[in-house]
Design a protein around this motif. Structure first.
Motif, mmCIF file in Angstrom:
data_model
loop_
_atom_site.group_PDB
_atom_site.id
_atom_site.type_symbol
_atom_site.label_atom_id
_atom_site.label_comp_id
_atom_site.label_asym_id
_atom_site.label_seq_id
_atom_site.Cartn_x
_atom_site.Cartn_y
_atom_site.Cartn_z
ATOM 1 N N MET A 1 100.715 -39.640 57.210
ATOM 2 C CA MET A 1 99.801 -39.005 56.267
ATOM 3 C C MET A 1 98.369 -39.395 56.619
ATOM 4 N N GLU A 23 103.848 -42.721 55.612
ATOM 5 C CA GLU A 23 103.977 -42.416 54.180
ATOM 6 C C GLU A 23 104.622 -43.603 53.470
ATOM 7 N N ILE A 32 106.659 -41.848 44.023
ATOM 8 C CA ILE A 32 105.718 -41.420 45.057
ATOM 9 C C ILE A 32 104.938 -40.245 44.462
ATOM 10 N N GLN A 34 102.178 -37.258 45.346
ATOM 11 C CA GLN A 34 101.329 -36.509 46.286
ATOM 12 C C GLN A 34 99.972 -36.389 45.606
ATOM 13 N N GLU A 102 97.049 -39.200 51.239
ATOM 14 C CA GLU A 102 97.801 -38.024 50.773
ATOM 15 C C GLU A 102 98.950 -38.393 49.838
ATOM 16 N N TYR A 103 99.469 -39.637 49.966
ATOM 17 C CA TYR A 103 100.564 -40.091 49.093
ATOM 18 C C TYR A 103 100.332 -41.550 48.706
#
Ligand SMILES: NC(=O)c1ccc[n+]([C@@H]2O[C@H](COP(=O)([O-])OP(=O)(O)OC[C@H]3O[C@@H](n4cnc5c(N)ncnc54)[C@H](OP(=O)(O)O)[C@@H]3O)[C@@H](O)[C@H]2O)c1
Length: 305
Positions: A1, A23, A32, A34, A102-103
């Protein structure tokens, strides 16, 4: 990511780089998320937790940013209370990789549902400033209707929340800041404004609660204004000055789902406005978090367009 990482404490925000990271994995009771939008506090670079884990071990390269709004994509073992696909916002653990990515893996209890009519950018701007104001006023400051609050930095991220929540609770709010902040502080609900560079703080008279976001000499001079039984709350490190006859509390904000719910409820019904100065993409985050001009409010990084 894609993620922003820091490796060098001395470099501050200028040392941020956009890179690829694995990730994250969901641990027990984690989800998790996003990330759609991320909030960042510039002083993070000074916090030990940005650089070490809870045992004090180096955890660089670390991902900064602790506020987020996004969508749950996976649940860790034993996680209850949230579901995959749910919109959420909240406050990430100080000692784990954060939200400029991104995560993120985050304990479910640090999150609250983000209603569908609240934009992710707004959601990511609320957790630190909103929870800090809430906890400082109501939990540590025991604010009551009819009391007077001295809200330092009243045009800033925390200060605008302090001003609005205190006023809604029936307090008389004296905002402070620099001369250029007067209009904004009044617009966010301060009854009056003290320009700390030109006005005499001692002319304010007695107050019941000082909400300190500045520290140092301003904190010391403010402590002297506190009426008997009043409280000084500070969020900028160990208390340096105490009221003669009152309480002094320094604290670090904690995640609280119930309080996040209260905050977002007020945003939805128009009682609380957020204070966003600038929105940038993750690709532009390093520049956005190293502004060349003075920012007046939060910078939010919109991780997903
Ligand atoms: N302990 C915690 O849990 C916690 C939580 C949230 C925030 N904090 C800390 O609280 C502080 C404020 O955070 P924030 O996000 O509200 O920052 P912010 O948005 O920059 O707001 C601070 C405001 O105070 C003003 N100010 C600072 N020093 C001043 C001075 N000497 N005279 C007049 N005005 C002054 C700033 O103006 P300028 O920008 O011109 O200096 C700004 O308008 C930061 O140090 C942050 O790390 C701690």
């Amino acid at each position: 990511m894609k993620a922003i990482v820091v490796t060098d404490q001395a470099a501050g925000t200028a040392g941020m780089t956009l890179t690829d990271r694995p990730e994250p994995l969901a641990a027990i009771n984690d989800v998790i998320v996003q990330i759609h939008a991320s909030g960042f506090v510039p002083t993070e670079m000074e916090w030990p937790s940005t650089w070490t884990d809870r045992a004090g071990r180096d955890r660089t390269p670390s991902i900064p940013g602790h506020e987020l709004a996004g969508v749950v994509t996976a649940l860790g073992y034993g996680t209850t209370g949230l579901s995959v696909g749910q919109r959420v916002f909240g406050l990430a653990d100080w000692h784990r990789d954060g939200t400029l990515a991104e995560y993120v893996a985050i304990e479910a209890r640090n999150l609250a549902p983000l209603p569908g009519d609240v934009d992710f950018t707004v959601g990511a701007s609320l957790p630190i400033s909103g929870l800090t104001a809430w906890q400082g006023l109501f939990q540590h400051g025991r604010l009551q209707a009819g009391q007077t609050v001295l809200a330092h930095g009243a045009a800033g991220a925390v200060g605008t929340m302090v001003t609005q929540l205190a006023r809604e609770a029936g307090a008389y709010v004296i905002g402070t800041g620099r001369a250029a902040d007067r209009e904004k502080a009044i617009d966010f609900g301060a009854h009056e404004f003290v320009d700390l560079e030109n006005d005499a703080l001692k002319d304010v008279g007695g107050v019941d609660l000082v909400f300190d976001v500045i520290g140092g000499d301003i904190q010391k001079r403010s402590a002297a204004l506190i009426r008997a039984g009043g409280t000084l709350v500070s969020v900028v490190g160990a208390i340096e000055a105490r009221p003669d006859d009152g309480l002094a509390v320094d604290f670090v904000v904690e995640a609280d789902r119930g309080e996040l719910n209260e905050i977002v409820r007020r945003v939805r019904d128009g009682r609380l406005r957020t204070n966003i100065d600038h929105v940038a993409s993750l690709d532009d985050a390093v520049d956005a978090l190293n502004p060349t001009a003075r920012r007046r409010g939060k910078t939010v990084i919109r991780v997903r367009p």
